[in-house]
Motif scaffolding. Sequence first.
Motif, PDB file in Angstrom:
ATOM      1  N   LYS A   1       0.178  -0.851  -0.060  1.00 39.80           N
ATOM      2  CA  LYS A   1       0.038   0.284   0.176  1.00 39.80           C
ATOM      3  C   LYS A   1       1.080   1.127  -0.066  1.00 39.80           C
ATOM      4  O   LYS A   1       0.759   2.646  -0.533  1.00 39.80           O
ATOM      5  N   TYR A   2       1.943   0.751   0.632  1.00 39.09           N
ATOM      6  CA  TYR A   2       2.547   2.754   1.380  1.00 39.09           C
ATOM      7  C   TYR A   2       3.849   2.422   0.844  1.00 39.09           C
ATOM      8  O   TYR A   2       4.031   4.104  -0.082  1.00 39.09           O
ATOM      9  N   ALA A   3       4.696   1.448   0.259  1.00 38.18           N
ATOM     10  CA  ALA A   3       6.214   0.742  -0.135  1.00 38.18           C
ATOM     11  C   ALA A   3       6.523   2.100  -1.280  1.00 38.18           C
ATOM     12  O   ALA A   3       7.211   2.244  -1.576  1.00 38.18           O
ATOM     13  N   PHE A   4       5.131   1.563  -2.191  1.00 36.98           N
ATOM     14  CA  PHE A   4       6.010   1.886  -4.408  1.00 36.98           C
ATOM     15  C   PHE A   4       5.364   3.024  -4.242  1.00 36.98           C
ATOM     16  O   PHE A   4       4.889   3.384  -5.530  1.00 36.98           O
ATOM     17  N   LYS A   5       5.369   3.848  -3.638  1.00 38.05           N
ATOM     18  CA  LYS A   5       4.131   5.241  -4.277  1.00 38.05           C
ATOM     19  C   LYS A   5       5.330   6.401  -5.089  1.00 38.05           C
ATOM     20  O   LYS A   5       5.831   6.423  -4.736  1.00 38.05           O
ATOM     21  N   GLY A   6       4.373   6.655  -6.241  1.00 41.25           N
ATOM     22  CA  GLY A   6       5.531   7.884  -7.448  1.00 41.25           C
ATOM     23  C   GLY A   6       6.453   6.350  -7.645  1.00 41.25           C
ATOM     24  O   GLY A   6       7.333   6.907  -8.887  1.00 41.25           O
ATOM     25  N   GLN A   7       6.581   5.279  -8.067  1.00 41.62           N
ATOM     26  CA  GLN A   7       7.360   3.743  -8.330  1.00 41.62           C
ATOM     27  C   GLN A   7       6.149   2.989  -9.052  1.00 41.62           C
ATOM     28  O   GLN A   7       5.755   2.753  -8.913  1.00 41.62           O
TER      29      GLN A   7
ATOM     30  N   PRO B   1       8.501   7.472   6.402  1.00 40.80           N
ATOM     31  CA  PRO B   1       8.460   8.694   7.050  1.00 40.80           C
ATOM     32  C   PRO B   1       9.235   8.865   8.077  1.00 40.80           C
ATOM     33  O   PRO B   1      10.027   8.582   8.838  1.00 40.80           O
ATOM     34  N   GLN B   2       9.653  10.369   7.723  1.00 38.51           N
ATOM     35  CA  GLN B   2      10.825  11.107   9.491  1.00 38.51           C
ATOM     36  C   GLN B   2      10.065  10.801  10.087  1.00 38.51           C
ATOM     37  O   GLN B   2       9.434  10.945  10.060  1.00 38.51           O
TER      38      GLN B   2
ATOM     39  N   LYS C   1       3.245   5.947  17.861  1.00 41.01           N
ATOM     40  CA  LYS C   1       2.337   6.736  17.375  1.00 41.01           C
ATOM     41  C   LYS C   1       1.437   6.650  16.060  1.00 41.01           C
ATOM     42  O   LYS C   1       0.764   7.474  15.879  1.00 41.01           O
ATOM     43  N   GLU C   2       1.885   5.395  15.965  1.00 42.01           N
ATOM     44  CA  GLU C   2       0.834   4.919  14.871  1.00 42.01           C
ATOM     45  C   GLU C   2      -0.728   4.883  14.774  1.00 42.01           C
ATOM     46  O   GLU C   2      -0.539   4.089  16.229  1.00 42.01           O
TER      47      GLU C   2
ATOM     48  N   HIS D   1      17.538   1.995   1.657  1.00 38.19           N
ATOM     49  CA  HIS D   1      17.043   1.654   0.177  1.00 38.19           C
ATOM     50  C   HIS D   1      15.691   1.540   0.372  1.00 38.19           C
ATOM     51  O   HIS D   1      15.348  -0.221  -0.006  1.00 38.19           O
ATOM     52  N   GLY D   2      15.002   1.406   1.732  1.00 32.65           N
ATOM     53  CA  GLY D   2      13.669   0.817   1.048  1.00 32.65           C
ATOM     54  C   GLY D   2      13.293   0.618   3.138  1.00 32.65           C
ATOM     55  O   GLY D   2      13.983   1.463   3.590  1.00 32.65           O
TER      56      GLY D   2
END
Length: 843
Positions: free
Chosen positions: A764-770, A798-799, A805-806, A831-832
């Motif tokens: 769901k979140y790791a490959f946004k824009g890829q 994310p930074q 806190k999630e 790198h991921g």
Amino acid sequence: MSKKGVLHNEHYGLTDEFRNLNKMSEFESLSLCFLKLDLNDIIIEVNKAFILFTHFELNNLIGQHYSILKFKEYKGGQIFGDATTKGLHQDQKIVEFISGDNQKKFALLTELVSNVNFTNTKQILVQNVTHLVQDIEYYEYTSNIGKIGGWEFDVLNKTFRASKDVYQIHEVDFTSFFEIENPFKFYGRSVQDLLKKEFRDSIINQVPKSFECLPFYSFSGKKKWVKLTFTPVVAGDITIKIFGSLQDISKEIVLKEKLKISRERYKNLFDYCPVPLLVIRLSDHKIIQANYAATDFYGYTNDEFLELSALDIRPKNYEEQYRTTIGKHLEDYDDIQVFSNITHQHKNGEHLLVDVYRRGATLNGQKSKIVLVQDVKAKFEAEFKLSKTNETLTKLIDSSPLAIITVDNNAKIELWNKSAEDLFGWTKEEVFEKDIPYVPTKKRKEFEVNLLNSFNIKYSKTLELGRQKKNGGYIRIREHITPLRNEQGDIDRFLLIIEDITESEKVKNALLESERNYRNLVEASNDLIWKLDKNAKIIFINHASEEILGYNTQELMNSDFELLLCDDQKLKCNLLHKHVIEGSSYSNLELKMVTKNGIQKHLNANIYPVHGSTEKIIGCAGNAADISHIIEQQKSLEAMLKEKEILIKEIHHRVKNNLAVVSSLLTLQAYNQTDRSTINALSESQSRIQSIATIHEQLYQDELFTQIEMRSYLQQLTKDIEETYSSNQKEIIVSVEGDDVFLNVNQAVPFGILTNELVINAFKYAFKGQNKGKITLKLSYLNNQMTLIVSDNGVGLPQQFDLDKEGSLGMKLVQSLCQQLDAELKYWTDHGAHFSISFSPLK
């Protein structure tokens, strides 16, 4: 074009007063934002307005390089392009960035002129232009999404003009689209003929035309639909121009078709679902829909169902129960409710025992409930059969006159019957899962050696041993040891059938002490006793031959001993007889003998030489106990144990099927939802259920009821997730690597759900824009520690990512399941994103 979408210096220009400000304190009172950098672009100071605008933390900026702000130069939109930034000074530029509160913002940066007091610094004025740039992008978006093009035909000059949207709709160059002879060449022949006719009619009769849906194929071969309208422009009595509009309505048509297919799919899923389904209106409890399985199960036709209420499929005395549960349903309308062992009624009056699953749904604006009905008659019959089988097995074992014990390969007791309690004095509660208690301390070492040697035996063996009772008494036992093998052929437990031979030992000793009482004692023995000459002819046999073999003693005298043996034993026994005559003795031999009626008997024999008065061997003698009944009991017990394992296997199969029903319910619910977040939540719940179902499926297929090999399980689990979350727009590869590690069922279920959450989060979140990506699961086992690392080569975490806190359900599940497994959880970005889970597998 209006200047609304363009940034001009007359609006955002800087006066000399602002350009020559030198003292930092003067900026603190301004509403404008500013930065102060040294010559190496290190941030020295920012004012309060800048912090309020960017929401960055002051302590995280001072002393950092200017690049930490991640300002990205804005090049302008698709429509306005460079016009957006036209007119800016050379020391000005527009940038976009992500603020500290995770908002996309735009700013105009102006590098100010410094006086002599600040020759070693740079001052940058930051102006908020977010709303202006967003207005430009919104205009571009609405212009594109409308997909409406305009065109005109000059009747007098025979020329066409059109907006760029017209030829973009047809996917062709403007110059090649319109032809005077055939302007509608992309449309089918029948549509072309119609448009030519109507175009000509509009010119001649000066009437407007409108066509709601015209199909055609674009230059690239894509099928599309447009809405076409045109109106004549009349000067005097002459049509001088035709103005028209062309709107791309392909998406609307495709959506309508998908909606139609979706409705047909829902109808098919509902109607042909193998499980009875009903839809009941809450306002009056009327049945408004029933599938084919429901009509077969209850005996009503579909038309008859529509005349019934939910009360009509229940016996009269269960109406109050229904009213109570329906009130509970109204309180928990959005939750799936499960009711077990509910009584429904067939059309013919027969009572039906069912499990009911139901959930609220709004259909045609009316609150309803979707009800899934599962017949549990077969389940109860299977459970009853299993119960009766266990009861029969228990009675058989406890009623055996011999002590029956089963132990695992560590000599821990699993089964201890009533005869064992009577023989040794310990109850089953005292010895369960403990070491065998009747081995004397001085015999413990010998016992452990014999147990180790038992792993190499292929058949049953019999030992005569001295053992100790709970009260301290000493007894002699004959212990028949049979190895029990698992499905892989490995010995994993032993069956011990024990008889008390204390009295037999006394008899044997008495025979040796007194020849006078020898014959009486021999004849009184239940064991078969014989004496042979050197040629293996019978010179004595006791009366047990009649009880065991059906021959009286006179019939056997002077006969060959091999007459009593099975054919496959004759050669072996002749060889043994020769060795005994030479001085050898044998004990605990298994003999297969044949009765007078041809029935095979199993005996446990001891054979030894007979000495004459001169100590010369004159023949051989032997005694044998009939253990046929023990062998038969042993076979019966093994068959029952096998049946019990089959029933356990069937239970895993049914658990997997029941979880599949729950998964199907979630699928049905998803078809009724339009809210994407709800659909996603149902899909994630379905995936979690599937991770548990896969465990039971592997237990069923591998026939391992206590542990699961996790690498093959993860391969199946990730395959299911990949099929669910794969996308045509992205190519995501999932691989499982590492060791073969086994977990028991108690740890496998939370481990499977935990892995499911981490892999889904990566999808769901790791490959946004890829467009491509890889997810790797690596399993290892070292020093009694199992470690799973889930890695991806995506955008990373994310930074300032903090799992504590999630707020997502998935991350809460990950933490909760790690606590349940007593596992150590680590995560990092390199790198991921990488997640590591380590814990100790339970035995």
